[in-house]
Design an enzyme around this catalytic site. Structure first.
Site, short mmCIF file in Angstrom:
data_model
loop_
_atom_site.label_atom_id
_atom_site.label_comp_id
_atom_site.label_asym_id
_atom_site.label_seq_id
_atom_site.Cartn_x
_atom_site.Cartn_y
_atom_site.Cartn_z
N ARG A 46 6.81 -0.43 -8.78
CA ARG A 46 5.62 -0.02 -8.03
C ARG A 46 5.36 -1.04 -6.93
NH1 ARG A 46 3.26 -4.21 -8.63
NH2 ARG A 46 1.60 -3.47 -7.30
N GLY A 47 4.35 -0.70 -6.08
CA GLY A 47 4.07 -1.57 -4.94
C GLY A 47 4.87 -1.04 -3.75
N ALA A 48 4.20 -0.98 -2.59
CA ALA A 48 4.80 -0.27 -1.46
C ALA A 48 6.20 -0.77 -1.04
CB ALA A 48 3.82 -0.30 -0.28
N ARG A 89 5.89 9.78 -5.47
CA ARG A 89 4.49 9.31 -5.30
C ARG A 89 4.14 9.53 -3.83
NH1 ARG A 89 2.82 3.58 -7.49
NH2 ARG A 89 0.77 4.55 -7.69
N GLN A 194 -3.15 -3.96 -12.66
CA GLN A 194 -2.06 -4.69 -11.97
C GLN A 194 -2.49 -6.12 -11.66
OE1 GLN A 194 -3.03 -1.59 -11.30
NE2 GLN A 194 -1.40 -0.31 -10.49
N ASP A 235 -0.60 0.17 1.13
CA ASP A 235 0.38 1.22 0.82
C ASP A 235 0.71 2.06 2.04
OD1 ASP A 235 -1.15 0.65 -1.87
OD2 ASP A 235 0.89 1.35 -2.29
N ASN A 244 -4.96 1.31 0.26
CA ASN A 244 -4.47 0.35 -0.74
C ASN A 244 -5.11 0.73 -2.07
OD1 ASN A 244 -2.88 -2.01 -1.37
ND2 ASN A 244 -4.80 -3.08 -1.69
N LYS A 245 -4.77 -0.02 -3.10
CA LYS A 245 -5.23 0.27 -4.46
C LYS A 245 -6.74 0.54 -4.50
CE LYS A 245 -3.31 0.65 -7.42
NZ LYS A 245 -2.91 2.02 -7.86
O1 MRU Z 1 -0.18 1.93 -7.83
P1 MRU Z 1 0.53 0.71 -7.37
O2 MRU Z 1 0.56 -0.37 -8.39
O3 MRU Z 1 1.91 1.03 -6.81
O4 MRU Z 1 -0.34 0.19 -6.14
C1 MRU Z 1 0.10 -0.92 -5.45
C2 MRU Z 1 -0.84 -1.39 -4.42
O5 MRU Z 1 -1.84 -0.76 -4.13
C3 MRU Z 1 -0.47 -2.63 -3.67
O6 MRU Z 1 -1.60 -3.34 -3.30
C4 MRU Z 1 0.30 -2.22 -2.40
O7 MRU Z 1 1.38 -1.41 -2.71
C5 MRU Z 1 0.74 -3.37 -1.62
S1 MRU Z 1 2.17 -4.09 -2.30
C6 MRU Z 1 2.71 -5.37 -1.38
#
Ligand code: MRU
Length: 342
Positions: A46-48, A89, A194, A235, A244-245
């Site tokens: 996970r994470g962009a 996603r 997270q 993201d 973002n999250k």
């Molecule tokens: O649902 P997730 O855990 O994939 O969400 C991740 C985030 O929102 C991060 O802050 C974002 O991807 C930035 S990662 C460098």
């Protein structure tokens, strides 16, 4: 150990299974599209930026597994399966960006074996590139932090969200590497934690001082003047907002109210220059993520739940965007930033 990598001997993708952290650090081997999609949906990876690398390696995996020998048949199947991967996603733009980047390059070839080889080569380059870009983000962002600063962050924008180093946490790592004493306040990031499971773990591993708070304590710590800057990842960045999250928007409003700078650290692959806030789909996740913790009920069974995974922070709440090409301040000149991506 990288968050996502290609195992040369075993010919498969390896990921750190993030659902097992912080109890267990273990690698998972992925050999086909179905397993990769499952890993993405369940947030094992996970994470962009890590999703961008997963998109790239995913195309390489798909290409290895297609049996068709004629180029038109092969390409048709490759495109169809790549589309499934892109749709795993919807919010982080990096996933489809990674898929497209590798497809574009591989489909220049005119025979099946070359398509396979080029796809893998490009996916590896994309991953290397990500590490380099995070380092550059870190270098630019570190300039914004002073010795002794405390940074509040949300979710995980660290090495676990990228191939290595991280974006928001990359800035903190680079500042520490430059000799500054930086403390971090990590928001827990409900409902999937997270912040507590991943960010607190990463920083503790690196011996960077970290204090965990629940998300609803952010206003408290800001009012107590315990926060010098907020740094988050992204993201998807569109002209008028940063996705973002979920919870990021709330921190941006609080930061503005308390006169605290609110920074967003992200590579240019996270920018989506063709869309605005209203065009972006926010992933809605399983209601049980809020109703349950493992097998324990946290709410009455069947209670209606709203569970968006992301929110949009309007650009007017953003003090600066930290990218591998430098730090941009408002008014953000998207046309100029887009030229840097090309
Ligand atoms: O649902 P997730 O855990 O994939 O969400 C991740 C985030 O929102 C991060 O802050 C974002 O991807 C930035 S990662 C460098």
């Amino acid at each position: 150990m990288r968050t996502i990598d290609w195992d040369q001997k075993k010919n498969c993708v390896t990921i750190i299974d993030q659902t097992l952290l912080p109890e267990k650090l273990a690698l998972l081997e992925i050999r086909d599209l179905q397993s990769l999609i499952e890993a993405i949906i369940t947030l094992r990876v996970r994470g962009a930026p890590a999703l961008g690398a997963a998109g790239g390696y995913g195309v390489a995996l798909i290409a290895r597994n297609i049996k068709a020998k004629d180029v038109p048949g092969f390409v048709k199947q490759l495109r169809a399966e790549a589309l499934k991967l892109k749709n795993a996603r919807p919010t982080a733009v990096n996933l489809s960006w990674g898929v497209e980047r590798v497809l574009d390059r591989a489909l220049d070839a005119d025979n099946v074996q070359d398509i396979r080889n080029i796809a893998l080569e490009e996916a590896k380059m994309l991953a290397e590139d990500d590490v380099q870009r995070c380092r550059e983000i870190g270098m630019h962002g570190a300039e914004l932090l002073k010795d002794g600063d405390t940074v509040l962050t949300h979710c995980n924008a660290g090495r676990l969200a990228c191939v290595d180093w991280g974006t928001a946490l990359g800035v903190i790592r680079s500042a520490v590497e430059a000799g500054k004493n930086i403390k971090v306040i990590s928001c827990e990031t409900r409902p999937l934690n997270q912040g507590s499971r991943l960010t607190a773990w990463e920083l503790a591993e690196d011996k960077i001082p970290v204090t965990l708070i629940a998300d609803d304590m952010a206003g408290y710590v800001m009012r107590k003047k315990l926060v010098d800057a907020v740094i988050v990842g992204a993201d998807r960045i569109v002209e008028d907002a940063v996705f973002n999250k979920i919870g990021t928007y709330t921190h941006s409003v609080l930061a503005k109210a308390h006169g605290i700078p609110f920074y967003v650290a992200a590579p240019l692959s996270t920018f989506d220059f063709r869309r605005k806030e209203a065009d972006v789909v926010i992933e809605e996740r399983d209601p049980d993520e809020l109703r349950k913790c493992g097998s324990r009920m946290l709410a009455p069974a069947g209670v209606p739940v709203l569970n968006p995974a992301f929110d949009a922070t309007p650009m007017e709440n953003v003090t600066a965007l930290i990218t591998e090409e430098g730090v941009f301040r408002p008014p953000f000149d998207f046309k100029a930033i887009e030229k840097l991506k090309m």
